[in-house]
Design an enzyme around this catalytic site. Sequence first.
Site, mmCIF file in Angstrom:
data_model
loop_
_atom_site.group_PDB
_atom_site.id
_atom_site.type_symbol
_atom_site.label_atom_id
_atom_site.label_comp_id
_atom_site.label_asym_id
_atom_site.label_seq_id
_atom_site.Cartn_x
_atom_site.Cartn_y
_atom_site.Cartn_z
ATOM 1 N N HIS A 170 0.839 -1.158 -0.018
ATOM 2 C CA HIS A 170 -0.065 0.077 -0.087
ATOM 3 C C HIS A 170 0.806 1.087 -0.082
ATOM 4 O O HIS A 170 2.222 1.362 0.675
ATOM 5 C CB HIS A 170 -0.794 0.005 1.238
ATOM 6 C CG HIS A 170 -1.664 1.174 1.434
ATOM 7 N ND1 HIS A 170 -1.441 2.253 2.633
ATOM 8 C CD2 HIS A 170 -2.706 1.755 0.841
ATOM 9 C CE1 HIS A 170 -2.225 3.175 2.253
ATOM 10 N NE2 HIS A 170 -3.182 2.781 1.391
ATOM 11 N N ASN A 171 0.559 2.360 -0.615
ATOM 12 C CA ASN A 171 1.260 3.618 -0.928
ATOM 13 C C ASN A 171 2.819 3.165 -0.825
ATOM 14 O O ASN A 171 3.602 3.609 -0.213
ATOM 15 C CB ASN A 171 1.101 4.565 0.493
ATOM 16 C CG ASN A 171 -0.455 5.092 0.372
ATOM 17 O OD1 ASN A 171 -0.947 4.964 -0.634
ATOM 18 N ND2 ASN A 171 -0.754 5.689 1.523
ATOM 19 N N GLU A 200 1.254 0.075 -5.504
ATOM 20 C CA GLU A 200 0.256 1.039 -5.755
ATOM 21 C C GLU A 200 1.058 2.173 -5.968
ATOM 22 O O GLU A 200 2.008 2.908 -5.346
ATOM 23 C CB GLU A 200 -0.418 1.311 -4.309
ATOM 24 C CG GLU A 200 -1.572 2.416 -4.329
ATOM 25 C CD GLU A 200 -2.206 2.802 -3.109
ATOM 26 O OE1 GLU A 200 -3.337 3.280 -3.295
ATOM 27 O OE2 GLU A 200 -1.591 2.418 -2.054
ATOM 28 N N ASP A 202 0.114 6.515 -6.188
ATOM 29 C CA ASP A 202 -0.874 7.453 -6.253
ATOM 30 C C ASP A 202 -0.414 8.608 -7.168
ATOM 31 O O ASP A 202 0.458 9.453 -6.808
ATOM 32 C CB ASP A 202 -0.714 8.142 -4.981
ATOM 33 C CG ASP A 202 -1.997 8.367 -4.000
ATOM 34 O OD1 ASP A 202 -3.010 8.809 -4.748
ATOM 35 O OD2 ASP A 202 -2.139 8.386 -2.938
ATOM 36 N N HIS A 215 1.384 11.295 -1.674
ATOM 37 C CA HIS A 215 -0.010 11.064 -0.729
ATOM 38 C C HIS A 215 -0.553 12.351 -1.014
ATOM 39 O O HIS A 215 -0.448 13.139 -0.228
ATOM 40 C CB HIS A 215 0.322 10.584 0.519
ATOM 41 C CG HIS A 215 -0.776 9.913 1.111
ATOM 42 N ND1 HIS A 215 -1.811 9.282 0.491
ATOM 43 C CD2 HIS A 215 -1.168 9.911 2.480
ATOM 44 C CE1 HIS A 215 -2.594 8.753 1.523
ATOM 45 N NE2 HIS A 215 -2.303 9.119 2.459
ATOM 46 N N GLU A 249 -3.895 4.611 -8.184
ATOM 47 C CA GLU A 249 -4.794 5.586 -7.530
ATOM 48 C C GLU A 249 -4.826 6.816 -7.928
ATOM 49 O O GLU A 249 -3.775 7.733 -8.045
ATOM 50 C CB GLU A 249 -4.264 5.711 -6.163
ATOM 51 C CG GLU A 249 -5.170 6.536 -5.167
ATOM 52 C CD GLU A 249 -6.295 5.762 -4.685
ATOM 53 O OE1 GLU A 249 -7.242 6.400 -4.491
ATOM 54 O OE2 GLU A 249 -6.218 4.445 -4.555
#
Length: 628
Positions: A170-171, A200, A202, A215, A249
């Site tokens: 994640h991230n 991931e 973003d 983020h 994302e």
Amino acid sequence: MENKWFLDIIFDEFRDGKINIDKTLKLLNKFEVSYDYVHVKKVFKKNDKQKTGLITMEDFRAIYRTLLHRPEFNELFGTYSPNKKILSAANLAEFLRKEQFELEANEGRAVSLINKYEPIDQARKNKEMTFEGFIRYMLSEDCSVFRLQNRKIYQDMSLPMCDYYINSSHNTYLIADQLIGPSHLWGYASALKKGCRCLEIDCWDGPNKEPVVYHGHTLTSKITFKNVISVIQKHAFEASDYPIVLSLENHCSPPQQETMAAHLLDILGDLLVTSTIDHAMPNQLPSPEEMKFKIMIKNKKIGTLEDTLRRRGERSRGEVGELEEIMGSDDDIYAGAADTLIPKAKPKCPKKEKGKVHKVKVAMLLSELVIYTASRSFVSFEDSKEKQKFYQNNSIGEVKGQKFISKRAPEFVLHTVRFITRIYPKGTRADSSNYDPQEFWNVGCQMVALNFQTTGVYMDLLLGKFQDNGGSGYLLKPDFLRRKDTTFDPFDVCGNYNPVTLTVKIISGYQLPPSNLSKSNKADPLVIVEIHGVPADMAKQQTSVIKNNALNPRWNETFTFNIQVPDLALVRFIVEDQMSITANDFLGQYTLPLMSMNKGYRHVPLVSKLGVNLKPASLFVYIWYFQQ
């Protein structure tokens, strides 16, 4: 024989009389002994009786024996060696059959181990193993608690991708916390080196028409999308040949989405999946085997896969499609967790209202690169059953996921049998802490995404689980989590899933790492054994504390666990230093799937908080399990 071999190796160093600690270390290297300097220094001081910093040949022999001639090995050796000096090939084969559960072991197998581990030439010629050879065998990969067979890819890799657990992060771009920490290309390289297969990204509009990765609505630093894709391309298949999924994302405007598509095509080239196999419309997901050395894009998709295949070769530059999305609960969206934590970084986006429809614009150029992994907003299990296509997947936040587990676990299982499901941490985990991945694996979720930058028990579980199947990042789910007619419920498992009784005897520790909190390098170690699995299997037992001994503490304590669903169980060994009655300091741990465990006398290699191997620090254990 052993004496002559020993003196031959050390004689030269002692030609000029006594030796210092540097030469002692050099000699230990000659014997190919793995050591922790802290422990050698301590044993050296003990043998340097004159306190001159120099030792004699006899002192060196004492140091060597203290480090290597462990009494627990000697006891075992003596049990199978009639003259207590050597094991014949027949003696060794008997040991392998009786103690190491190598039921087929014959003298041929014994001789191959003698050739591999016996350091003394004469003994090798005689097809015999001395105590020196036995020690080296006991500390080798052949005696590791993790089965050698499972270090290779041994599972069937030809089933559809939804039949596998997939190592996911994640991230991935963060290497500290979620709010002001640095976004760093190292996050991607590091996760890939650890076997991660779902990353991931973003993405936000950046300056000079170049999308950036960070983020959103926080003060984390920015890196360019182009650089991220270059780093992924460079490290993609170092740890595994199996496919990578890039989970986008995507917050970019359509023009910058087109730039993203151009970078993906340009940098990834043939690695990028841009169509189905043979351009034919499939009726199920491809297998990891079919997608070897391929990178897939997970993003919103306009229209169907059939539409994409029909439009092959048509130009779609400048075209934009629109999707309607129903907003889910708070943890489904970035719910502005930052505005309470960073006063200066007020998120521009208001909290999206639950159940409200909002429109998403997707550049067709990017949409056409989404083939097998189209993101679809999760509405309900019923809705997915009725309308979701096999190539569509869902992302569900941990909080919503936990509610489904507690109230509707069997339905959740039936959902993950058909569709890839990604779980991600809730937005309020600003410190990048993790949630327990085990409960989501228990219901068959394929992509349980953790913050790889955050160490601790949950990351230990993920890295421990994915050591299996050659560290390929893909693990075949148990058949009861793949069958369309499954009735599996993690809360109701009694007796139906090949229960086993596991016995773990913690015999001793070896060269345990000194505690960071202890000035004198003294440790009072204890061992905890944890089982992680379905709720009925969660368990924890611990040994007594051994005072002031990190070099070779002996416990000889046995624990028994009844495990209902062995296919989902992980076993975690933790070594702690008892600092006070209420506080312990973590020294090391090792986690592995129960079904990857060897039986018999084994060593457990310890790993630090950061996942670094602490060799030679290890536990010596005896493992036994049988079906109930």
